[in-house]
Design a protein around this motif. Structure first.
Motif, mmCIF file in Angstrom:
data_model
loop_
_atom_site.group_PDB
_atom_site.id
_atom_site.type_symbol
_atom_site.label_atom_id
_atom_site.label_comp_id
_atom_site.label_asym_id
_atom_site.label_seq_id
_atom_site.Cartn_x
_atom_site.Cartn_y
_atom_site.Cartn_z
ATOM 1 N N GLY A 150 49.019 38.960 40.142
ATOM 2 C CA GLY A 150 48.591 39.975 41.101
ATOM 3 C C GLY A 150 47.153 39.785 41.532
ATOM 4 N N THR A 151 46.280 39.494 40.575
ATOM 5 C CA THR A 151 44.865 39.247 40.889
ATOM 6 C C THR A 151 44.716 38.039 41.801
ATOM 7 O OG1 THR A 151 44.200 40.161 38.739
ATOM 8 C CG2 THR A 151 42.580 38.829 39.910
ATOM 9 N N GLY A 152 45.488 36.988 41.507
ATOM 10 C CA GLY A 152 45.449 35.775 42.332
ATOM 11 C C GLY A 152 45.878 36.047 43.767
ATOM 12 N N MET A 153 46.897 36.911 43.934
ATOM 13 C CA MET A 153 47.358 37.264 45.272
ATOM 14 C C MET A 153 46.283 38.013 46.045
ATOM 15 S SD MET A 153 51.330 38.432 44.608
ATOM 16 C CE MET A 153 51.484 39.116 46.256
ATOM 17 N N VAL A 154 45.584 38.924 45.367
ATOM 18 C CA VAL A 154 44.509 39.681 46.024
ATOM 19 C C VAL A 154 43.383 38.748 46.466
ATOM 20 C CG1 VAL A 154 42.700 41.417 45.695
ATOM 21 C CG2 VAL A 154 44.997 41.829 44.804
ATOM 22 N N ILE A 155 42.996 37.820 45.583
ATOM 23 C CA ILE A 155 41.926 36.866 45.904
ATOM 24 C C ILE A 155 42.316 36.004 47.106
ATOM 25 C CG2 ILE A 155 40.680 34.827 45.076
ATOM 26 C CD1 ILE A 155 40.814 36.075 42.256
ATOM 27 N N THR A 156 43.573 35.511 47.093
ATOM 28 C CA THR A 156 44.054 34.692 48.218
ATOM 29 C C THR A 156 44.076 35.501 49.508
ATOM 30 O OG1 THR A 156 45.451 33.387 46.725
ATOM 31 C CG2 THR A 156 45.970 33.293 49.072
ATOM 32 N N GLY A 157 44.512 36.750 49.431
ATOM 33 C CA GLY A 157 44.557 37.616 50.601
ATOM 34 C C GLY A 157 43.181 37.854 51.197
ATOM 35 N N ILE A 158 42.199 38.074 50.334
ATOM 36 C CA ILE A 158 40.827 38.292 50.802
ATOM 37 C C ILE A 158 40.278 37.027 51.467
ATOM 38 C CG2 ILE A 158 38.450 38.712 50.054
ATOM 39 C CD1 ILE A 158 39.617 40.554 47.874
ATOM 40 N N LYS A 159 40.549 35.873 50.868
ATOM 41 C CA LYS A 159 40.085 34.604 51.444
ATOM 42 C C LYS A 159 40.720 34.367 52.812
ATOM 43 C CE LYS A 159 38.981 32.087 47.180
ATOM 44 N NZ LYS A 159 39.332 30.921 46.324
ATOM 45 N N LEU A 160 42.027 34.662 52.925
ATOM 46 C CA LEU A 160 42.715 34.494 54.205
ATOM 47 C C LEU A 160 42.171 35.455 55.260
ATOM 48 C CD1 LEU A 160 46.439 34.074 53.060
ATOM 49 C CD2 LEU A 160 45.045 32.349 54.191
ATOM 50 N N ALA A 161 41.894 36.695 54.836
ATOM 51 C CA ALA A 161 41.420 37.714 55.766
ATOM 52 C C ALA A 161 40.065 37.350 56.378
ATOM 53 C CB ALA A 161 41.316 39.063 55.065
ATOM 54 N N PHE A 162 39.231 36.676 55.577
ATOM 55 C CA PHE A 162 37.898 36.318 56.057
ATOM 56 C C PHE A 162 37.780 34.830 56.385
ATOM 57 C CE2 PHE A 162 37.261 40.239 53.653
ATOM 58 C CZ PHE A 162 36.474 40.973 54.544
#
Length: 207
Positions: A190-202
């Protein structure tokens, strides 16, 4: 080839942690208590087939669902990651997740469909995990994800079939420890998904 192997291992680990067939044996036993062997096997089979069908539909229609509701991949990964982390965190605290389990079961309800297939085997966490693996994925990866979840469904069926024997041999304490380890893995995913999502968003990584 190495990427495919790595991807397959990652998918299997994710599905194994979120569906957690070993820990869910006790749930299966409690739901089917008092039933004869044939009835238990029928419930087991129906639950796993239903769970596989539901997850496969979401895997195949994931992109369509994204487009229909205008869901961006970064938003999905962040929200899904938070949801999965929450499930894992509750497992670490030896709690049954409110997201994944229901407290009361109607005796007249078909328990193979609910709560066994939904939400225990194919709950929000499982669906989110599956869709995360195929978001922006190639056809080969989508086929692999479906195949691996199919293998997990077979593994779950076998595990539930042997549930009485395994619980007697291993004991509830060992199953509890395994559940905590699975909870830690789920929280990390779950933490990895959040980190990936933030990187994609920015735009910090290439999609």
């Amino acid at each position: 080839m190495d990427n495919i192997v790595t991807f397959s291992i990652t998918v299997f680990t994710g599905f194994f942690a979120i569906t957690n067939p070993i820990s869910n044996m006790t749930v299966f036993l409690s739901l089917t208590r008092g039933e004869d062997r044939k009835t238990k096997q029928d419930i087991n089979k129906r639950a796993n087939i239903t769970a596989f069908t539901i997850v496969t539909v979401f895997i195949l229609l994931g992109k369509f669902i994204f487009e229909l509701f205008n869901i961006s991949i970064p938003a999905f990964k962040i929200t899904g990651g938070i949801l999965i982390f929450f499930i894992g965190f509750e497992m670490l605290q030896s709690k049954k997740s409110n997201v994944k389990h229901i407290k009361n079961v109607d005796e007249d309800e078909n328990i193979a469909i609910s709560p066994l297939a939904i939400p225990i085997l194919a709950g929000p966490g499982t669906i989110v995990t599956a869709m995360n693996f195929v978001s922006n994925a190639k056809p080969l990866h989508i086929i692999l994800v479906i195949g691996i979840f199919g293998f997990m469904s077979i593994l779950t069926y076998i595990t539930f079939s042997l549930s009485n024997f395994v619980v007697k041999v291993v004991g509830n304490n060992v199953i509890s420890v395994i559940g905590k380890i699975m909870g830690l893995i789920i929280a990390i995913i779950g933490t990895g998904m959040v980190i990936t999502g933030i990187k994609l968003a920015f735009n910090l990584i290439v999609q």
